[in-house]
Design a protein around this motif. Sequence first.
Motif, PDB file in Angstrom:
ATOM      1  N   LYS A   1       0.791  -1.228   0.000  1.00 53.82           N
ATOM      2  CA  LYS A   1       0.000   0.000   0.000  1.00 53.82           C
ATOM      3  C   LYS A   1       0.827   1.283   0.000  1.00 53.82           C
ATOM      4  N   GLY A   2       2.058   1.221   0.497  1.00 53.28           N
ATOM      5  CA  GLY A   2       2.825   2.453   0.589  1.00 53.28           C
ATOM      6  C   GLY A   2       4.319   2.199   0.679  1.00 53.28           C
ATOM      7  N   ILE A   3       5.090   3.228   0.358  1.00 48.33           N
ATOM      8  CA  ILE A   3       6.552   3.165   0.435  1.00 48.33           C
ATOM      9  C   ILE A   3       7.061   4.465   1.034  1.00 48.33           C
ATOM     10  N   GLY A   4       8.073   4.355   1.884  1.00 47.51           N
ATOM     11  CA  GLY A   4       8.686   5.522   2.497  1.00 47.51           C
ATOM     12  C   GLY A   4      10.195   5.475   2.350  1.00 47.51           C
ATOM     13  N   PHE A   5      10.805   6.640   2.306  1.00 51.13           N
ATOM     14  CA  PHE A   5      12.240   6.746   2.090  1.00 51.13           C
ATOM     15  C   PHE A   5      12.905   7.535   3.219  1.00 51.13           C
ATOM     16  N   ASP A   6      14.089   7.086   3.601  1.00 50.77           N
ATOM     17  CA  ASP A   6      14.972   7.910   4.421  1.00 50.77           C
ATOM     18  C   ASP A   6      16.359   7.839   3.806  1.00 50.77           C
ATOM     19  N   ALA A   7      17.186   8.818   4.159  1.00 50.18           N
ATOM     20  CA  ALA A   7      18.547   8.838   3.620  1.00 50.18           C
ATOM     21  C   ALA A   7      19.420   9.747   4.471  1.00 50.18           C
ATOM     22  N   THR A   8      20.707   9.647   4.243  1.00 52.18           N
ATOM     23  CA  THR A   8      21.643  10.561   4.894  1.00 52.18           C
ATOM     24  C   THR A   8      21.354  11.982   4.423  1.00 52.18           C
ATOM     25  N   CYS A   9      21.707  12.951   5.254  1.00 53.45           N
ATOM     26  CA  CYS A   9      21.456  14.358   4.891  1.00 53.45           C
ATOM     27  C   CYS A   9      22.599  14.859   4.006  1.00 53.45           C
ATOM     28  N   SER A  10      22.614  14.355   2.778  1.00 57.64           N
ATOM     29  CA  SER A  10      23.636  14.706   1.795  1.00 57.64           C
ATOM     30  C   SER A  10      23.031  15.602   0.720  1.00 57.64           C
ATOM     31  N   LEU A  11      23.864  16.421   0.094  1.00 58.66           N
ATOM     32  CA  LEU A  11      23.408  17.420  -0.871  1.00 58.66           C
ATOM     33  C   LEU A  11      23.466  16.869  -2.292  1.00 58.66           C
ATOM     34  N   VAL A  12      22.322  16.892  -2.999  1.00 60.14           N
ATOM     35  CA  VAL A  12      22.235  16.432  -4.390  1.00 60.14           C
ATOM     36  C   VAL A  12      22.070  17.646  -5.296  1.00 60.14           C
ATOM     37  N   ILE A  13      22.859  17.688  -6.384  1.00 59.77           N
ATOM     38  CA  ILE A  13      22.870  18.850  -7.276  1.00 59.77           C
ATOM     39  C   ILE A  13      22.473  18.400  -8.684  1.00 59.77           C
ATOM     40  N   LEU A  14      21.433  19.045  -9.249  1.00 64.28           N
ATOM     41  CA  LEU A  14      20.915  18.686 -10.564  1.00 64.28           C
ATOM     42  C   LEU A  14      20.740  19.930 -11.426  1.00 64.28           C
ATOM     43  N   ASP A  15      20.714  19.726 -12.748  1.00 66.91           N
ATOM     44  CA  ASP A  15      20.465  20.847 -13.653  1.00 66.91           C
ATOM     45  C   ASP A  15      18.959  20.965 -13.926  1.00 66.91           C
ATOM     46  N   GLY A  16      18.592  21.839 -14.852  1.00 67.40           N
ATOM     47  CA  GLY A  16      17.190  22.092 -15.137  1.00 67.40           C
ATOM     48  C   GLY A  16      16.454  20.913 -15.748  1.00 67.40           C
ATOM     49  N   PHE A  17      17.204  19.925 -16.254  1.00 64.96           N
ATOM     50  CA  PHE A  17      16.596  18.724 -16.818  1.00 64.96           C
ATOM     51  C   PHE A  17      16.638  17.548 -15.841  1.00 64.96           C
ATOM     52  N   GLY A  18      17.051  17.832 -14.608  1.00 68.26           N
ATOM     53  CA  GLY A  18      17.141  16.776 -13.607  1.00 68.26           C
ATOM     54  C   GLY A  18      18.366  15.899 -13.752  1.00 68.26           C
ATOM     55  N   GLN A  19      19.366  16.376 -14.501  1.00 67.16           N
ATOM     56  CA  GLN A  19      20.587  15.606 -14.701  1.00 67.16           C
ATOM     57  C   GLN A  19      21.665  16.040 -13.705  1.00 67.16           C
ATOM     58  N   PRO A  20      22.591  15.136 -13.369  1.00 67.20           N
ATOM     59  CA  PRO A  20      23.611  15.441 -12.359  1.00 67.20           C
ATOM     60  C   PRO A  20      24.514  16.596 -12.758  1.00 67.20           C
ATOM     61  N   VAL A  21      24.867  17.399 -11.780  1.00 62.17           N
ATOM     62  CA  VAL A  21      25.833  18.496 -11.922  1.00 62.17           C
ATOM     63  C   VAL A  21      26.954  18.247 -10.934  1.00 62.17           C
ATOM     64  N   THR A  22      28.173  18.299 -11.394  1.00 61.07           N
ATOM     65  CA  THR A  22      29.297  17.904 -10.556  1.00 61.07           C
ATOM     66  C   THR A  22      29.446  18.761  -9.303  1.00 61.07           C
ATOM     67  N   ALA A  23      29.777  18.069  -8.214  1.00 62.92           N
ATOM     68  CA  ALA A  23      30.148  18.736  -6.962  1.00 62.92           C
ATOM     69  C   ALA A  23      31.624  18.520  -6.687  1.00 62.92           C
ATOM     70  N   SER A  24      32.326  17.997  -7.696  1.00 67.40           N
ATOM     71  CA  SER A  24      33.713  17.569  -7.513  1.00 67.40           C
ATOM     72  C   SER A  24      34.691  18.486  -8.228  1.00 67.40           C
ATOM     73  N   LEU A  25      35.849  18.653  -7.655  1.00 69.94           N
ATOM     74  CA  LEU A  25      36.918  19.416  -8.305  1.00 69.94           C
ATOM     75  C   LEU A  25      37.428  18.698  -9.546  1.00 69.94           C
TER      76      LEU A  25
END
Length: 564
Positions: free
Chosen positions: A91-115
């Motif tokens: 009937k239902g699903i729930g999510f938890d996760a670490t409090c980490s920062l996710v960065i995406l562009d306007g199309f929902g694609q990954p944007v680097t957080a790395s040097l």
Amino acid sequence: MKMKQRSHHHLLNCSLSNKNMSYYVGVDVGTGSVRAAIFNGHGKVIKISTHSIETFNSIPDYYEQSSEDIWGAVCRVVKNVVNEVPKEFIKGIGFDATCSLVILDGFGQPVTASLTGDDKRNVILWMDHRAEAEANFINMIGDDMLKYVGGKVSLEMEIPKILWLKKNLPNSWSRAQLFFDLPDFLTWKSTGSQTRSLCSLVCKWNYKVNCNGENNWSEEFFKKIGLSTLKDNNWRRIGNQVQVPGESIGNGLSSEAAEELGLNEGTAVGTSIIDAHAGGLGMIGCSAPGISDDFTTRLGLICGTSTCHMALSSKPIFVDGIWGPYYSAMVPSLWLNEGGQSATGKLLDHIIDTHPASSQIRNKIYGKMHIQQYLSNLLQSMAEQNNYPDVSYLTKDLHIWPDFHGNRSPIADATLQGMISGLSLSSDEENLATIYLATIQALTYGTRHIIEALTDAGHNIESILICGGVSQNSLFVQIQADVIGLPVLIPIERESVLLGAAILGSCAAGSFPSVHKAIRAMAGDANVVKPKSVSYQYHCRKYKVFRKMVNDQKEYKKIMNDIS
């Protein structure tokens, strides 16, 4: 800005029928792996699946992950557990996760957080400490918002990391159109909805909320720290729709996500929660004879790589060096204070893995028992040989300050480092066992330090609840009880974090009339470990040494920084 007012009210009108034919999925994204479990309506686990995720650590204190890797692991483990039950009963699903920062562009694609410039590395992990200068800058400003984080924003929180991104990766900053806390990224991938969880925003994003349900981003605060452009498009990049944990999101699973997860389209999805808070949610309501079931008298320890200390109250309590108070961040209508230690399981592993005797022990016990169990058995033998009334007496001359990765609470100083006093030239397994024991004691003294800060501010703590891997370590649990002098509850359902996530799914599905009712119905019972008085005064003396060690460290730094 107002939270959607159906937050708690829609839960009050939900049916209790057919719980015996209802199942719920909980998904937990931890530091090193993704886990999923399916539970019945009474909180009993049916099946669990685990899959590892990749972490990049090419620069010291820089920890990055991939949101695509994480989502792929989520799909794999969920598919693996849901095949136990017909889809129509889930009937239902729930999510938890670490409090980490996710960065995406306007199309929902990954944007680097790395040097490195690799877009795959678009998640800055919670334990990443790159934003120290940015956190110090924010704290130097001294805005009123800081009173909700114990007086200091942590470099582990999201706003310092976003400020770091703007300063150090301008191309990523210009491309980034969506910033998610990792739990909210998961619900976005599941539903397409950009709603954010009140839990994530109020705990990690300097978002303001009060008991009247009024909440908003502080334009003045973001202007002061140089992030005023985040208010553009009604704060879309960091969220302008906010829901409480467990509230149903949109129309449930999208067709694409349902296919990826092996579930039916439209399956209810609960607003997410941070992983430690899921653990608190999953065990705060467990029952034990003779122990008060008042949520506000219990301190929850969610132990994993790190430890989070969760204390609830009916009124806001401000505690120096402790995060919060946060309204409805874990349990609706209650305020949350959150303490923590940045390295717990990770520290115990580090102490064991870096000792010369470890490889010899592992070869000896290969496949028979966990090395920590072996060390616990060895300590018992050593105590008996010395005629000690308790194993704790083995560390009389060995003292440890455990902040090898900085202090989260209650000192809130990420620059603090670990200390060991009493080392010898010995490198045998008895030496490792003694250092291991002293590390457990030091971690427990850290919890006592946090409890003192909470009680001095007005909390009333009568019992301790522990979940996570170390909850199965009887030595760790007994020392907690002995040092603190309070009963320790260990939930019989061991998977408290996954259960907390599943409770969110049950609430979203309308299976319980309130989050409080869901907690009571699904938390189950707990075993009680009572304190032994024989070592209490001994621990009080060691605790005095513990408190002196940090003052000594500060004095050493003062001496070395004296350029006169």
